[in-house]
Design a protein around this motif. Structure first.
Motif, PDB file in Angstrom:
ATOM      1  N   LEU A 194     -13.575   7.078 -52.278  1.00  0.00           N
ATOM      2  CA  LEU A 194     -14.259   7.169 -51.050  1.00  0.00           C
ATOM      3  C   LEU A 194     -13.899   6.601 -50.046  1.00  0.00           C
ATOM      4  N   SER A 195     -12.475   5.671 -50.743  1.00  0.00           N
ATOM      5  CA  SER A 195     -11.390   4.911 -48.812  1.00  0.00           C
ATOM      6  C   SER A 195     -10.819   6.284 -48.139  1.00  0.00           C
ATOM      7  N   GLU A 196     -10.358   7.082 -48.940  1.00  0.00           N
ATOM      8  CA  GLU A 196      -9.428   8.141 -48.291  1.00  0.00           C
ATOM      9  C   GLU A 196     -10.189   9.272 -47.469  1.00  0.00           C
ATOM     10  N   GLU A 197     -11.444   9.414 -48.131  1.00  0.00           N
ATOM     11  CA  GLU A 197     -12.186  10.263 -47.221  1.00  0.00           C
ATOM     12  C   GLU A 197     -12.836   9.607 -46.408  1.00  0.00           C
ATOM     13  N   VAL A 198     -13.198   7.746 -46.262  1.00  0.00           N
ATOM     14  CA  VAL A 198     -12.916   7.378 -45.155  1.00  0.00           C
ATOM     15  C   VAL A 198     -12.199   7.274 -44.495  1.00  0.00           C
ATOM     16  N   LEU A 199     -11.047   7.357 -44.573  1.00  0.00           N
ATOM     17  CA  LEU A 199      -9.439   6.972 -43.485  1.00  0.00           C
ATOM     18  C   LEU A 199     -10.018   8.333 -42.869  1.00  0.00           C
ATOM     19  N   PHE A 200     -10.441   9.480 -43.267  1.00  0.00           N
ATOM     20  CA  PHE A 200     -10.397  10.948 -43.099  1.00  0.00           C
ATOM     21  C   PHE A 200     -11.201  10.952 -42.151  1.00  0.00           C
ATOM     22  N   TRP A 201     -12.074   9.949 -41.970  1.00  0.00           N
ATOM     23  CA  TRP A 201     -13.571  10.277 -41.107  1.00  0.00           C
ATOM     24  C   TRP A 201     -13.267   9.384 -39.717  1.00  0.00           C
ATOM     25  N   GLN A 202     -12.104   8.646 -39.856  1.00  0.00           N
ATOM     26  CA  GLN A 202     -11.410   7.435 -39.127  1.00  0.00           C
ATOM     27  C   GLN A 202     -10.901   8.763 -37.925  1.00  0.00           C
ATOM     28  N   SER A 203     -10.245   9.598 -39.031  1.00  0.00           N
ATOM     29  CA  SER A 203      -8.884  10.054 -38.122  1.00  0.00           C
ATOM     30  C   SER A 203     -10.063  11.718 -37.312  1.00  0.00           C
ATOM     31  N   LEU A 204     -10.880  11.137 -37.931  1.00  0.00           N
ATOM     32  CA  LEU A 204     -11.761  12.732 -37.266  1.00  0.00           C
ATOM     33  C   LEU A 204     -12.391  11.979 -35.596  1.00  0.00           C
ATOM     34  N   LEU A 205     -12.181  10.479 -36.032  1.00  0.00           N
ATOM     35  CA  LEU A 205     -13.059   9.765 -34.652  1.00  0.00           C
ATOM     36  C   LEU A 205     -11.872  10.194 -33.495  1.00  0.00           C
ATOM     37  N   GLU A 206     -10.486   9.203 -34.363  1.00  0.00           N
ATOM     38  CA  GLU A 206      -9.460  10.047 -33.103  1.00  0.00           C
ATOM     39  C   GLU A 206      -9.554  11.245 -32.528  1.00  0.00           C
ATOM     40  N   PHE A 207      -9.648  12.227 -33.341  1.00  0.00           N
ATOM     41  CA  PHE A 207      -9.544  13.465 -32.705  1.00  0.00           C
ATOM     42  C   PHE A 207     -10.125  13.592 -31.536  1.00  0.00           C
ATOM     43  N   ILE A 208     -11.340  12.959 -31.987  1.00  0.00           N
ATOM     44  CA  ILE A 208     -12.593  13.183 -31.297  1.00  0.00           C
ATOM     45  C   ILE A 208     -12.086  12.659 -29.523  1.00  0.00           C
ATOM     46  N   LEU A 209     -11.637  11.602 -29.565  1.00  0.00           N
ATOM     47  CA  LEU A 209     -11.078  10.846 -28.529  1.00  0.00           C
ATOM     48  C   LEU A 209     -10.293  11.828 -27.413  1.00  0.00           C
ATOM     49  N   LYS A 210      -8.528  12.030 -28.953  1.00  0.00           N
ATOM     50  CA  LYS A 210      -7.768  13.086 -28.316  1.00  0.00           C
ATOM     51  C   LYS A 210      -8.480  13.914 -27.850  1.00  0.00           C
ATOM     52  N   GLU A 211      -9.564  15.123 -28.093  1.00  0.00           N
ATOM     53  CA  GLU A 211      -9.769  16.437 -28.019  1.00  0.00           C
ATOM     54  C   GLU A 211     -10.285  16.560 -25.914  1.00  0.00           C
ATOM     55  N   GLU A 212     -11.152  15.290 -26.504  1.00  0.00           N
ATOM     56  CA  GLU A 212     -11.735  14.830 -24.964  1.00  0.00           C
ATOM     57  C   GLU A 212     -11.072  14.438 -23.772  1.00  0.00           C
ATOM     58  N   ASN A 213      -9.718  14.650 -24.330  1.00  0.00           N
ATOM     59  CA  ASN A 213      -8.408  14.186 -23.475  1.00  0.00           C
ATOM     60  C   ASN A 213      -7.668  15.247 -23.107  1.00  0.00           C
ATOM     61  N   GLY A 214      -8.378  16.354 -24.048  1.00  0.00           N
ATOM     62  CA  GLY A 214      -7.727  17.630 -23.546  1.00  0.00           C
ATOM     63  C   GLY A 214      -6.387  18.299 -25.132  1.00  0.00           C
ATOM     64  N   ILE A 215      -5.715  17.243 -25.248  1.00  0.00           N
ATOM     65  CA  ILE A 215      -5.015  17.272 -26.286  1.00  0.00           C
ATOM     66  C   ILE A 215      -5.713  17.995 -28.274  1.00  0.00           C
ATOM     67  N   ASP A 216      -5.485  19.087 -28.616  1.00  0.00           N
ATOM     68  CA  ASP A 216      -5.722  19.907 -29.304  1.00  0.00           C
ATOM     69  C   ASP A 216      -5.211  19.617 -30.823  1.00  0.00           C
ATOM     70  N   CYS A 217      -6.525  19.387 -31.606  1.00  0.00           N
ATOM     71  CA  CYS A 217      -5.987  18.762 -32.394  1.00  0.00           C
ATOM     72  C   CYS A 217      -6.549  19.011 -33.989  1.00  0.00           C
ATOM     73  N   SER A 218      -7.093  20.279 -34.010  1.00  0.00           N
ATOM     74  CA  SER A 218      -8.067  21.117 -34.670  1.00  0.00           C
ATOM     75  C   SER A 218      -6.974  21.099 -35.587  1.00  0.00           C
ATOM     76  N   GLU A 219      -5.530  22.129 -35.891  1.00  0.00           N
ATOM     77  CA  GLU A 219      -4.504  21.857 -36.877  1.00  0.00           C
ATOM     78  C   GLU A 219      -4.259  20.860 -37.885  1.00  0.00           C
ATOM     79  N   LYS A 220      -3.825  19.663 -37.010  1.00  0.00           N
ATOM     80  CA  LYS A 220      -4.023  18.539 -37.763  1.00  0.00           C
ATOM     81  C   LYS A 220      -5.300  18.181 -38.470  1.00  0.00           C
ATOM     82  N   PHE A 221      -6.096  18.681 -38.348  1.00  0.00           N
ATOM     83  CA  PHE A 221      -7.573  18.277 -38.336  1.00  0.00           C
ATOM     84  C   PHE A 221      -8.035  19.255 -39.527  1.00  0.00           C
ATOM     85  N   PHE A 222      -7.431  20.526 -39.867  1.00  0.00           N
ATOM     86  CA  PHE A 222      -7.544  21.095 -40.993  1.00  0.00           C
ATOM     87  C   PHE A 222      -6.463  20.712 -41.786  1.00  0.00           C
ATOM     88  N   GLU A 223      -5.716  20.917 -42.152  1.00  0.00           N
ATOM     89  CA  GLU A 223      -4.321  20.505 -42.709  1.00  0.00           C
ATOM     90  C   GLU A 223      -4.672  18.933 -43.304  1.00  0.00           C
TER      91      GLU A 223
END
Length: 181
Positions: A34-63
């Protein structure tokens, strides 16, 4: 990848974990997973910020998602991996309200940090799963038509915040009062 899809994936993960709770004590490996999954969810929130600023994070997300699924065999994310191409090559038409979205985003981030503390430091299973209950409707307000779960119902920003607030105890309402006006 469209920001709305990150919220759909977050919704899928939170909803699945909320329903997995069994017993009052941590099972072997449950806290770590659960701790690792919460860290993954936190990374999703970071990807959202980056995507809104035009940085594609899909590759890192799927990895990250594939690594998490290989390690813990989480069936709730199989649909995401199966629909990878569809997620990468389509856009979600969802009219977002920036000020409301920022409030919910910030609340989710704060709740996830609190959840992480309760899992790793305090080892408080009840509180961690209470936070999951509080979180579970917040991502639903942040996306439109859900291609990962057709039965998912959308809710308004205000309803998501109201539900979250109603799930909190008095101490939590005070602690998170800045998100509810």
């Amino acid at each position: 990848m469209d920001v709305s899809y990150y919220y759909q994936i977050l919704d899928t993960g939170i909803l699945y974990e909320k329903g997995r709770k069994s017993g009052k004590r941590w099972w072997i490996g449950e806290r770590k997973r659960l701790s690792e999954e919460v860290l993954f969810w936190q990374s999703l929130l970071e990807f959202i910020l980056k995507e809104e600023n035009g940085i594609d994070c899909s590759e890192k997300f799927f990895e990250g998602l594939e690594k998490l699924c290989r390690k813990y065999k989480l069936p709730n994310y199989e649909r995401v991996l199966e629909k990878k191409d569809e997620l990468l090559n389509s856009n979600c038409l969802f009219e977002r309200k920036k000020d409301e979205e920022l409030k919910i985003y910030s609340l989710m981030k704060s709740l996830m940090l609190d959840m992480q503390k309760n899992i790793e430091i305090f080892k408080d299973k009840e509180r961690a799963y209470r936070i999951l209950t509080i979180l579970h409707n917040l991502p639903k307000a942040m996306h439109g038509c859900n291609i990962l779960n057709e039965r998912c119902t959308m809710i308004s920003y205000s309803d998501a915040l109201l539900y979250a607030q109603e799930c909190m105890d008095e101490k939590m309402r005070e602690e998170y009062s800045k998100y509810f006006d």
